[in-house]
Enzyme design. Structure first.
Site, PDB file in Angstrom:
ATOM      1  CB  SER A 233      27.650  51.349 -22.597  1.00  0.00           C
ATOM      2  OG  SER A 233      26.263  51.568 -22.432  1.00  0.00           O
TER       3      SER A 233
ATOM      4  CG  HIS B 133      23.357  63.473 -22.994  1.00  0.00           C
ATOM      5  ND1 HIS B 133      23.680  62.737 -21.880  1.00  0.00           N
ATOM      6  CD2 HIS B 133      22.452  62.727 -23.692  1.00  0.00           C
ATOM      7  CE1 HIS B 133      23.014  61.591 -21.893  1.00  0.00           C
ATOM      8  NE2 HIS B 133      22.258  61.568 -22.976  1.00  0.00           N
TER       9      HIS B 133
ATOM     10  NE  ARG C 182      25.473  46.576 -23.625  1.00  0.00           N
ATOM     11  CZ  ARG C 182      26.578  45.938 -23.300  1.00  0.00           C
ATOM     12  NH1 ARG C 182      26.701  44.656 -23.583  1.00  0.00           N
ATOM     13  NH2 ARG C 182      27.571  46.562 -22.703  1.00  0.00           N
TER      14      ARG C 182
END
Length: 330
Positions: free
Chosen positions: A173, A141, A293
């Protein structure tokens, strides 16, 4: 563990002094503060890992590195890239040939700063990068400006795949993900978290700056950096995954092979695999199921007030004006 560590950069005392001089913001979670380093926000262990990786990570020409900000669709890519790179990717009927049946996607692509160089890594089986067989697969990241120089070096032929997403969907999210891993800890309100996100104060934020760094570099080096949008992958999975495979030098031999990989890595299948339903992800101790999800496009419009949407849309327009980049929902 990696062959080089923080001690090659600075001592613990020097690191403590360095951190004391950084801007900090209170955050939720087991680590109480985020620290700002050259414009971006980190947990202290991720910051330490990022610094250690500067000299401790030596890229190979056939490395593949998945890059992203947080919550932009990376879990899907963590499954797709290993399957594309595998030489037996058409043998989906044999359990022993499908690593997704035995491994959470995080385990198939280790993170540079979350696991390999992270001093707080909980995984006893952390890899020594120097001993990994080629082609090595990694994820990070980190913003482009903070990648190890051996990755960015013009003499390096390693490949970077960057995935991003519409900002409102990213925030929603991220909000759900943080709530799912916070256990009994009191959670800030969505309004509080949204205000911080808009100000760029979130893990590896600001989001827009992160995206722009990789976007601009992808324009300069399209042979090295593939810039993907989650919405385009959802709209045209065959076309986008085919493009990804060609970029990685592993083009599909036929349509059936492409269909097999798409099925194997589908979000619905991943979410329902037993290995992803129970237990904790070994590196950070996060519930495995928290990474899955709904994967829908347009969640931000359903979850945020009109005022919130307008505020974030305005920031996006201002940040991306004149760049040629559009992250609006397709």
């Amino acid at each position: 563990m990696a062959s080089s560590n923080l001690d090659t950069i600075m001592s613990e005392d020097e690191f403590a002094t360095f951190v004391d001089g950084l801007p900090r913001e209170k955050c939720r979670g087991p680590i109480n503060f985020w620290y700002q380093w050259d414009g971006y926000w980190y947990r202290i262990d991720f910051l330490k890992a990022a610094i250690a990786a500067q000299s401790g990570f030596l890229a190979r020409d056939d490395d593949v590195i998945l890059t992203s900000s947080t919550k932009t669709g990376t879990t899907w890519l963590k499954a797709l890239i290993p399957c594309i790179m595998a030489h037996n990717r058409d043998n989906i009927d044999h359990e022993e040939d499908d690593p997704l049946l035995r491994n959470h996607p995080n385990q198939l692509i280790p993170s540079i700063e979350l696991s390999i160089f992270n001093p707080n890594n909980l995984d006893p089986d952390v890899l020594n990068v120097d001993e990994m067989p080629s082609p090595r697969l990694f994820r990070t990241h980190l913003p482009y400006s903070k990648l190890p120089e051996s990755i960015k070096n013009d003499n390096s032929s390693c490949k970077l795949v960057y995935i991003t997403r519409e900002p409102k969907d990213v925030f929603v999210s991220l909000w759900h993900f943080m709530n799912s891993i916070s256990n009994a800890e009191p959670c800030p309100t969505m309004d509080e978290e949204f205000d911080s996100f808009c100000k760029g104060i979130h893990l590896f934020g600001p989001f827009h700056d992160h995206v722009l760094e990789y976007w601009n570099e992808s324009l300069k080096k399209p042979e090295k950096i593939l810039f993907l949008r989650y919405e385009e992958m959802k709209k045209d999975p065959k076309g986008q995954v085919k493009k990804l495979a060609e970029f990685l030098g592993r083009p599909f031999v036929n349509e059936e092979e492409l269909d097999n990989v798409l099925w194997r890595c589908s979000l619905e299948r991943l979410k329902n695999l037993q290995v992803n339903k129970n237990g904790l992800e070994p590196c950070l101790g996060i519930p495995k199921i928290a990474y899955f999800r709904n994967g829908l496009v347009g969640d931000g419009k359903k979850s945020l007030t009109k005022e919130m949407q307008e505020r974030l849309d305005q920031i996006t327009r201002e940040k991306f004006e004149g760049t040629g980049l559009d992250l609006q929902v397709i």
